[in-house]
Design a protein around this motif. Structure first.
Motif, PDB file in Angstrom:
ATOM      1  N   ASP A   1      31.932  40.265  13.053  1.00  0.00           N
ATOM      2  CA  ASP A   1      31.109  41.080  12.147  1.00  0.00           C
ATOM      3  C   ASP A   1      31.775  41.235  10.785  1.00  0.00           C
ATOM      4  O   ASP A   1      31.105  41.363   9.769  1.00  0.00           O
ATOM      5  CB  ASP A   1      30.840  42.466  12.751  1.00  0.00           C
ATOM      6  N   ARG A   2      33.106  41.229  10.780  1.00  0.00           N
ATOM      7  CA  ARG A   2      33.859  41.342   9.527  1.00  0.00           C
ATOM      8  C   ARG A   2      34.146  39.972   8.919  1.00  0.00           C
ATOM      9  O   ARG A   2      34.866  39.870   7.923  1.00  0.00           O
ATOM     10  CB  ARG A   2      35.180  42.086   9.779  1.00  0.00           C
ATOM     11  N   GLU A   3      33.587  38.935   9.541  1.00  0.00           N
ATOM     12  CA  GLU A   3      33.751  37.549   9.102  1.00  0.00           C
ATOM     13  C   GLU A   3      35.211  37.108   9.108  1.00  0.00           C
ATOM     14  O   GLU A   3      35.643  36.291   8.299  1.00  0.00           O
ATOM     15  CB  GLU A   3      33.104  37.324   7.734  1.00  0.00           C
ATOM     16  N   GLU A   4      35.959  37.667  10.060  1.00  0.00           N
ATOM     17  CA  GLU A   4      37.352  37.269  10.255  1.00  0.00           C
ATOM     18  C   GLU A   4      37.409  36.364  11.490  1.00  0.00           C
ATOM     19  O   GLU A   4      37.849  36.761  12.563  1.00  0.00           O
ATOM     20  CB  GLU A   4      38.231  38.512  10.427  1.00  0.00           C
ATOM     21  N   ARG A   5      36.949  35.109  11.286  1.00  0.00           N
ATOM     22  CA  ARG A   5      36.830  34.177  12.403  1.00  0.00           C
ATOM     23  C   ARG A   5      38.161  33.838  13.045  1.00  0.00           C
ATOM     24  O   ARG A   5      38.252  33.652  14.259  1.00  0.00           O
ATOM     25  CB  ARG A   5      36.106  32.909  11.969  1.00  0.00           C
ATOM     26  N   GLY A   6      39.205  33.763  12.256  1.00  0.00           N
ATOM     27  CA  GLY A   6      40.524  33.447  12.811  1.00  0.00           C
ATOM     28  C   GLY A   6      40.986  34.515  13.799  1.00  0.00           C
ATOM     29  O   GLY A   6      41.466  34.201  14.894  1.00  0.00           O
ATOM     30  N   GLU A   7      40.819  35.785  13.419  1.00  0.00           N
ATOM     31  CA  GLU A   7      41.191  36.881  14.309  1.00  0.00           C
ATOM     32  C   GLU A   7      40.272  36.923  15.534  1.00  0.00           C
ATOM     33  O   GLU A   7      40.711  37.208  16.646  1.00  0.00           O
ATOM     34  CB  GLU A   7      41.167  38.221  13.572  1.00  0.00           C
TER      35      GLU A   7
ATOM     36  N   ARG B   1      33.166  31.427  21.619  1.00  0.00           N
ATOM     37  CA  ARG B   1      33.932  30.288  21.109  1.00  0.00           C
ATOM     38  C   ARG B   1      32.984  29.192  20.617  1.00  0.00           C
ATOM     39  O   ARG B   1      33.194  28.605  19.557  1.00  0.00           O
ATOM     40  CB  ARG B   1      34.871  29.745  22.192  1.00  0.00           C
ATOM     41  N   GLY B   2      31.911  28.955  21.365  1.00  0.00           N
ATOM     42  CA  GLY B   2      30.918  27.974  20.939  1.00  0.00           C
ATOM     43  C   GLY B   2      30.210  28.388  19.659  1.00  0.00           C
ATOM     44  O   GLY B   2      29.937  27.556  18.791  1.00  0.00           O
ATOM     45  N   ALA B   3      29.924  29.681  19.519  1.00  0.00           N
ATOM     46  CA  ALA B   3      29.257  30.169  18.308  1.00  0.00           C
ATOM     47  C   ALA B   3      30.136  29.958  17.078  1.00  0.00           C
ATOM     48  O   ALA B   3      29.643  29.551  16.014  1.00  0.00           O
ATOM     49  CB  ALA B   3      28.907  31.647  18.469  1.00  0.00           C
ATOM     50  N   ILE B   4      31.435  30.214  17.215  1.00  0.00           N
ATOM     51  CA  ILE B   4      32.344  29.988  16.087  1.00  0.00           C
ATOM     52  C   ILE B   4      32.381  28.508  15.726  1.00  0.00           C
ATOM     53  O   ILE B   4      32.324  28.137  14.556  1.00  0.00           O
ATOM     54  CB  ILE B   4      33.753  30.525  16.397  1.00  0.00           C
ATOM     55  N   ALA B   5      32.448  27.651  16.736  1.00  0.00           N
ATOM     56  CA  ALA B   5      32.456  26.209  16.480  1.00  0.00           C
ATOM     57  C   ALA B   5      31.184  25.787  15.750  1.00  0.00           C
ATOM     58  O   ALA B   5      31.230  24.995  14.794  1.00  0.00           O
ATOM     59  CB  ALA B   5      32.602  25.441  17.796  1.00  0.00           C
ATOM     60  N   TYR B   6      30.048  26.337  16.144  1.00  0.00           N
ATOM     61  CA  TYR B   6      28.776  25.992  15.508  1.00  0.00           C
ATOM     62  C   TYR B   6      28.763  26.438  14.050  1.00  0.00           C
ATOM     63  O   TYR B   6      28.389  25.675  13.157  1.00  0.00           O
ATOM     64  CB  TYR B   6      27.619  26.646  16.274  1.00  0.00           C
ATOM     65  N   VAL B   7      29.180  27.680  13.811  1.00  0.00           N
ATOM     66  CA  VAL B   7      29.191  28.214  12.446  1.00  0.00           C
ATOM     67  C   VAL B   7      30.130  27.408  11.559  1.00  0.00           C
ATOM     68  O   VAL B   7      29.857  27.207  10.371  1.00  0.00           O
ATOM     69  CB  VAL B   7      29.594  29.714  12.463  1.00  0.00           C
ATOM     70  N   GLU B   8      31.208  26.938  12.136  1.00  0.00           N
ATOM     71  CA  GLU B   8      32.179  26.157  11.361  1.00  0.00           C
ATOM     72  C   GLU B   8      31.801  24.683  11.271  1.00  0.00           C
ATOM     73  O   GLU B   8      32.544  23.887  10.704  1.00  0.00           O
ATOM     74  CB  GLU B   8      33.576  26.320  11.969  1.00  0.00           C
ATOM     75  N   GLY B   9      30.653  24.299  11.824  1.00  0.00           N
ATOM     76  CA  GLY B   9      30.184  22.925  11.731  1.00  0.00           C
ATOM     77  C   GLY B   9      30.877  21.966  12.680  1.00  0.00           C
ATOM     78  O   GLY B   9      30.781  20.754  12.520  1.00  0.00           O
ATOM     79  N   ARG B  10      31.575  22.483  13.675  1.00  0.00           N
ATOM     80  CA  ARG B  10      32.241  21.638  14.666  1.00  0.00           C
ATOM     81  C   ARG B  10      31.275  21.429  15.829  1.00  0.00           C
ATOM     82  O   ARG B  10      31.408  22.013  16.892  1.00  0.00           O
ATOM     83  CB  ARG B  10      33.546  22.292  15.127  1.00  0.00           C
ATOM     84  N   THR B  11      30.282  20.569  15.618  1.00  0.00           N
ATOM     85  CA  THR B  11      29.215  20.411  16.609  1.00  0.00           C
ATOM     86  C   THR B  11      29.716  19.834  17.925  1.00  0.00           C
ATOM     87  O   THR B  11      29.212  20.192  18.988  1.00  0.00           O
ATOM     88  CB  THR B  11      28.066  19.543  16.055  1.00  0.00           C
ATOM     89  N   ALA B  12      30.707  18.958  17.879  1.00  0.00           N
ATOM     90  CA  ALA B  12      31.230  18.402  19.137  1.00  0.00           C
ATOM     91  C   ALA B  12      31.859  19.511  19.968  1.00  0.00           C
ATOM     92  O   ALA B  12      31.658  19.581  21.201  1.00  0.00           O
ATOM     93  CB  ALA B  12      32.253  17.302  18.857  1.00  0.00           C
TER      94      ALA B  12
END
Length: 199
Positions: free
Chosen positions: A155-161, A183-194
């Motif tokens: 929610d704070r857009e701190e994906r690393g944390e 974990r899948g949602a973060i990968a999707y948002v970061e464009g890591r589709t694989a």
């Protein structure tokens, strides 16, 4: 356990079957606990309330908890269970009150701290984060607390944390569906589709 004399073991077995998706078996054990009229002690009423909640009989659960509160309003097991029922009903203010009663009596209850964090997540994300962190200080193996921290970090857009919190949760329970989904949602948002498709 014996279905004719439901006790805590019968409740826990019913909850375990429910978690495993074995609905018919779960319902049989939980219904036996709900229909039990063996006693009216606080422990008996909390057991009935927890089983009723698991079966989706929320009014019956609330009545059992209220009857227990009439006898012992500060009982920790009662207030943990009642707080969970209030959270399920999205009555966050009452949930927070129940969890706070437990914390006031026993500041080392990680479950109560987690419940308080969940109750505060909409009203005050910083207070929710602090409560979740205290829960993790008390019990580092509390997977839902790690995942709540991850949600709050997202929610704070701190994906690393958020990813670190998810990794800690998955180190404890690699099969956590919520952890894998986050974990899948973060990968999707970061464009890591694989990576997203792998989750």
């Amino acid at each position: 356990p014996d279905r004719t004399r439901p006790n805590d073991a019968a409740l826990e077995l019913g909850l375990l079957f429910q978690m495993l998706g074995r609905t018919a078996e779960a319902d049989g054990w939980l219904d036996a606990v709900v229909r039990s009229t063996r006693g009216r002690s606080v422990a008996d009423l909390v057991r009935v309330g927890r089983a009723a909640h698991a079966l989706g009989e929320f009014r019956l659960a609330n009545e059992a908890f209220q009857d227990a509160a009439d006898q012992a309003p500060s009982d920790a097991a009662l207030n943990l269970a009642w707080g969970r029922l209030f959270l399920h009903a999205l009555n966050r203010a009452e949930a927070a009150k129940s969890f706070q009663i437990v914390i006031d009596a026993d500041g080392t209850s990680a479950e109560a701290r987690l419940g308080l964090a969940e109750a505060l997540v909409e009203e005050s994300p910083p207070a929710a984060l602090k409560a979740a962190e205290i829960a993790l200080d008390l019990d580092p193996s509390l997977v839902p607390a790690h995942l709540l921290v991850a949600d709050l970090m997202l929610d704070r857009e701190e994906r690393g944390e958020a990813q670190k919190a998810i990794d800690r949760a998955l180190a404890i329970n690699p099969s956590s569906l919520e952890g894998l989904a986050l974990r899948g949602a973060i990968a999707y948002v970061e464009g890591r589709t694989a990576d997203f498709e792998a989750e």
